[in-house]
Motif scaffolding. Structure first.
Motif, mmCIF file in Angstrom:
data_model
loop_
_atom_site.group_PDB
_atom_site.id
_atom_site.type_symbol
_atom_site.label_atom_id
_atom_site.label_comp_id
_atom_site.label_asym_id
_atom_site.label_seq_id
_atom_site.Cartn_x
_atom_site.Cartn_y
_atom_site.Cartn_z
ATOM 1 N N GLY A 133 19.239 -21.043 57.874
ATOM 2 C CA GLY A 133 19.601 -20.451 59.156
ATOM 3 C C GLY A 133 18.459 -19.649 59.735
ATOM 4 N N ASN A 192 25.471 -18.775 57.279
ATOM 5 C CA ASN A 192 25.690 -20.218 57.445
ATOM 6 C C ASN A 192 27.091 -20.539 56.946
ATOM 7 O OD1 ASN A 192 25.567 -20.570 54.611
ATOM 8 N ND2 ASN A 192 23.399 -21.082 54.651
ATOM 9 N N SER A 193 27.417 -21.797 56.774
ATOM 10 C CA SER A 193 28.792 -22.144 56.409
ATOM 11 C C SER A 193 29.190 -21.622 55.028
ATOM 12 C CB SER A 193 28.988 -23.659 56.476
ATOM 13 O OG SER A 193 28.087 -24.308 55.591
ATOM 14 N N ASN A 194 28.226 -21.386 54.144
ATOM 15 C CA ASN A 194 28.538 -20.924 52.791
ATOM 16 C C ASN A 194 28.202 -19.451 52.548
ATOM 17 O OD1 ASN A 194 29.384 -23.516 51.878
ATOM 18 N ND2 ASN A 194 27.244 -24.110 51.777
ATOM 19 N N GLN A 203 32.983 -17.069 52.215
ATOM 20 C CA GLN A 203 31.519 -17.118 52.193
ATOM 21 C C GLN A 203 31.008 -16.081 51.197
ATOM 22 O OE1 GLN A 203 31.081 -16.264 56.420
ATOM 23 N NE2 GLN A 203 29.920 -18.165 56.639
ATOM 24 N N THR A 209 22.129 -14.291 60.281
ATOM 25 C CA THR A 209 23.364 -14.694 60.951
ATOM 26 C C THR A 209 24.338 -15.433 60.045
ATOM 27 O OG1 THR A 209 22.224 -16.671 61.763
ATOM 28 C CG2 THR A 209 22.314 -14.768 63.239
ATOM 29 N N THR A 223 41.611 -20.134 49.267
ATOM 30 C CA THR A 223 40.610 -19.922 50.303
ATOM 31 C C THR A 223 39.306 -19.518 49.631
ATOM 32 O OG1 THR A 223 42.300 -19.175 51.845
ATOM 33 C CG2 THR A 223 40.023 -18.587 52.354
#
Length: 175
Positions: free
Chosen positions: A58, A100-102, A20, A98, A17
């Motif tokens: 973002g 982001n995906s990374n 972030q 907020t 896994t």
């Protein structure tokens, strides 16, 4: 798949896994002691925490005592927000990224902004106590002229407290 020396077999897969990366958000203010209705610009700088890396994208939300006052889009890791509507007196501003995906989100330390002069802040408190509302920017010049003309704080408070609006406020509070 095996060969003449080894039999075929299967392995158990390991699940990896990738979380972030953490970020930090730093906040600066253009003027920590602005006059009433003066523009104030807040600059939030968001950076990934090593070993994390990547482009910070973002939005950043700007909050005054926990209440949103606006958002701005990041460009090159920086978001700027300008407002002219901060409350007279003490304001505690934070910037909240907020994520982001990374990259994970983060919140800045609070920056204090004291809007108005000492007299402006005093008058605002009197209005809040006596009239149950903040003073408006349009009302400040009249009352500041009273100070400039040498009136005492007590005489000004008495005028506000015994005026028509204060009487109406006390009647409304009694119901």
């Amino acid at each position: 798949s095996g060969n003449t020396d080894f039999t075929a077999g299967t392995s158990t897969g390991n699940i990896v896994t990738i979380a972030q990366a953490s970020t930090t958000t730093a906040l600066t203010v253009s003027n920590a002691n602005p006059s009433v209705s003066a523009p104030v610009t807040f600059t939030a700088t968001v950076s990934p925490v090593s070993p994390g890396a990547g482009t910070v994208t973002g939005t950043v939300e700007f909050l005054n005592n926990g209440t949103s006052i606006g958002t701005a889009t990041l460009s090159g890791g920086v978001a700027k927000f300008t407002t002219t509507t901060l409350s007279i007196g003490a304001n505690s501003i934070t910037a909240q990224y907020t994520g982001n995906s990374n990259l994970a989100g983060s919140t800045s330390a609070a920056v204090s902004v004291a809007v108005g002069t000492a007299n402006d802040q005093y008058l605002n408190q009197v209005f809040l106590i006596e009239l149950n509302r903040p003073i408006t920017a349009a009302e400040l010049p009249y009352w500041n002229k009273q100070f400039a003309d040498g009136r005492t704080r007590l005489s000004i408070v008495n005028e506000i407290a015994t005026g028509r609006e204060a009487s109406y406020a006390r009647v409304e509070d009694s119901f």
